[in-house]
Design an enzyme around this catalytic site. Structure first.
Site, mmCIF file in Angstrom:
data_model
loop_
_atom_site.group_PDB
_atom_site.id
_atom_site.type_symbol
_atom_site.label_atom_id
_atom_site.label_comp_id
_atom_site.label_asym_id
_atom_site.label_seq_id
_atom_site.Cartn_x
_atom_site.Cartn_y
_atom_site.Cartn_z
ATOM 1 N N ALA A 166 0.825 -1.210 0.000
ATOM 2 C CA ALA A 166 0.000 0.000 0.000
ATOM 3 C C ALA A 166 0.857 1.258 0.000
ATOM 4 O O ALA A 166 0.543 2.229 -0.697
ATOM 5 C CB ALA A 166 -0.941 0.000 1.205
ATOM 6 N N ASP A 167 1.933 1.257 0.764
ATOM 7 C CA ASP A 167 2.805 2.428 0.812
ATOM 8 C C ASP A 167 3.344 2.785 -0.566
ATOM 9 O O ASP A 167 3.343 3.957 -0.970
ATOM 10 C CB ASP A 167 3.995 2.166 1.741
ATOM 11 C CG ASP A 167 3.640 2.274 3.208
ATOM 12 O OD1 ASP A 167 2.477 2.581 3.529
ATOM 13 O OD2 ASP A 167 4.532 2.044 4.045
#
Length: 396
Positions: A166-167
Site C-alpha cells: 500500500a505504501d
C-alpha cells in the site's frame, strides 16, 4: 536532461511513500527540495542500520534531492515556504488532513499565490471519510483493502507481505502518476489542481482480478483457493534438494505441457485444472519430485523450454543474476559522509531522457542557505533567521 527537468518540487513527506514518489521525480530530472523540520528532519535519516551515522534507507531513497530546514510553525518559516511555493510546480505533503490548512499553507492559500501549483496530499485514508484522521501503516491499509486477507495458505492466517504494497503501489506510485497527469493537464491548460491520494484507495485498485471474479460470481475469494495463490499445483513454490526454492507459474496449458514433458510426467498434463483433491495430490507429487534434485538442475532442465519456472532469490543473489546485471538495477555512488554506497538503479528505461544519479542524499539543511539566496534573502537575513530558530544551523 531528464524527462522532468525544469520541474520544481517541494517535498514535505517523510519515511517511505512520499520520498519514494519524489525519488522517481528527482531521478528523472526534477529539482526536489526536502522541506524538513530543524534539527530533526526526516525520521528515516536516523533509522538503523546506518552507514557512518546516516540511515541506510535514507541514503537510497533521497538521492538527487536538496534539503532545507524550515520551521513551519513560525510566521517567518511559513512566509519562506510561500515564497518557495510561488516558484514551484509541485507540492507534496503527507501530514494528517487539516494540518497544512491550520498552518495557513494549504492548497487554497497557496493557489492564491500560484494558480498553477499542483498540490498533492498523500495519506493513509485520504482527506475525507471516517478514517481520514486515523494513523496507520502499510499493514493496516492492506488489511482494510482486502489484500492481506488474500495472502496466505488455505485455513491459515493472513501472511504479512515482505514489502510495502500500500505504501508504494497504493501510495507512492499513485501519487507519481497523479502528479505527472496533473503536469500534463497544466501544460495544456495552465491550471494547477489539488490531488488527494489515499494509500487505502490505491491498494484497493490492486484487487482487479479478485474483485472482478467476485463481481461475476458473488463468491468471496478465500485464501489458498484461488487460481494464482497456491491453490493449483501449476502456480506454486517448491523446495529443492539443496533447500532452495523454485517458483512455478505454468498457468497456461501450453507451459504446463512443456513442464510435464520435461520432468517425465506426461500423466500430469490432464490434471492441470483438476478439482481440489487432485490439486492436493499433484502438489504433493511435485514437491517430492523437485526435492530429488538441486535448484540449478531444475533450472537447467526447465528453462530450455517455455515453462514459466524460475528461482526464488535471497537479496544477495540479485547481484549475480545476468538479467539484473544487464538491466543495471544496482549501482554505486560516492557520498561525502557515508563513502561509497550501493544504490538501486532506474526501473524505467527512456531512450532520450534516462534516469541519472547526479547528487548524494543531502545532509539535513545542506541547501538551506543556497535556496534562500535564490529567492531573494540576503546573508544577513539568513543569519537572523538562523538565530531566531526559523531555519536550522547553517552548514559551514
Amino acid at each position: 536532461m531528464g524527462a522532468l527537468t525544469g520541474i520544481k518540487v517541494l517535498d514535505l513527506t517523510r519515511l517511505l511513500p512520499g520520498p519514494y514518489c519524489t525519488l522517481m521525480m528527482a531521478d528523472y530530472g526534477a529539482e526536489v527540495i526536502k522541506v524538513e523540520e530543524p534539527e530533526t528532519g526526516d525520521y528515516i535519516r536516523w533509522r538503523k542500520p546506518a552507514i557512518n551515522g546516516i540511515g541506510a534507507r535514507y541514503l537510497t531513497i533521497n538521492r538527487n534531492k536538496k534539503s532545507v530546514e524550515l520551521n513551519l510553525k513560525s510566521v517567518e518559516g511559513r512566509e519562506i515556504f510561500k515564497r518557495l511555493a510561488m516558484e514551484s510546480d509541485v507540492i507534496i505533503e503527507s501530514f494528517r488532513p487539516g494540518v497544512m490548512n491550520r498552518l495557513g499553507i494549504g492548497y487554497e492559500e497557496i493557489a492564491k499565490l500560484n494558480e498553477g501549483i499542483i498540490y498533492c496530499s498523500l495519506t493513509g485514508y485520504g482527506q475525507t471519510g471516517p478514517y481520514s484522521k486515523l494513523p496507520g501503516h502499510d499493514i493496516n491499509f492492506v488489511g482494510y483493502s482486502g489484500i492481506l486477507g488474500l495472502i496466505g495458505e488455505k485455513d491459515g492466517k493472513p501472511v504479512i507481505p515482505g514489502v510495502q504494497i500500500a505504501d508504494l503501489g497504493g501510495g507512492a506510485l499513485m501519487a507519481l502518476s497523479a502528479i505527472t497527469m496533473a503536469l500534463l493537464h497544466k501544460e495544456k491548460t495552465g491550471k494547477g489542481q489539488y490531488i488527494d491520494v489515499s494509500m487505502l484507495d490505491g491498494a484497493i485498485t490492486w484487487l482487479y482480478a479478485a474483485a472482478s471474479d467476485y463481481f461475476a460470481s458473488g463468491a468471496v475469494p478465500e485464501r489458498g483457493k484461488n487460481r494464482l495463490d497456491g491453490h493449483f499445483a501449476f502456480y506454486n513454490v517448491y523446495e529443492t534438494k539443496d533447500n532452495k526454492f523454485l517458483s512455478v507459474g505454468a498457468a497456461e496449458k501450453k507451459f504446463w505441457i512443456e513442464l510435464c514433458e520435461l520432468v517425465g510426467k506426461p500423466e500430469w498434463i490432464d490434471l492441470h485444472e483438476g478439482p481440489e483433491e487432485v490439486q492436493q495430490c499433484l502438489k504433493q507429487e511435485m514437491a517430492e519430485l523437485f526435492k530429488q534434485q538441486n535448484q540449478q538442475y531444475w533450472l537447467d532442465l526447465l528453462q530450455t523450454k517455455d515453462t514459466c519456472v524460475g528461482p526464488i532469490y535471497d537479496l544477495n543473489q540479485l547481484y549475480e543474476d545476468p538479467q539484473i546485471i544487464e538491466r543495471e538495477m544496482f549501482t554505486t555512488m560516492q557520498h561525502p559522509t557515508a563513502g561509497k554506497i550501493q544504490q538501486i538503479g532506474f526501473p524505467i528505461k527512456f531512450s532520450e531522457t534516462p534516469g541519472e544519479i547526479y547528487a548524494h542524499s543531502p545532509m539535513l539543511g545542506e541547501h538551506t542557505e543556497e535556496i534562500l539566496l535564490q529567492i531573494g534573502y540576503s546573508k544577513e537575513n539568513i543569519l537572523s533567521l538562523e538565530e531566531n530558530g526559523v531555519i536550522g544551523r547553517l552548514k559551514k
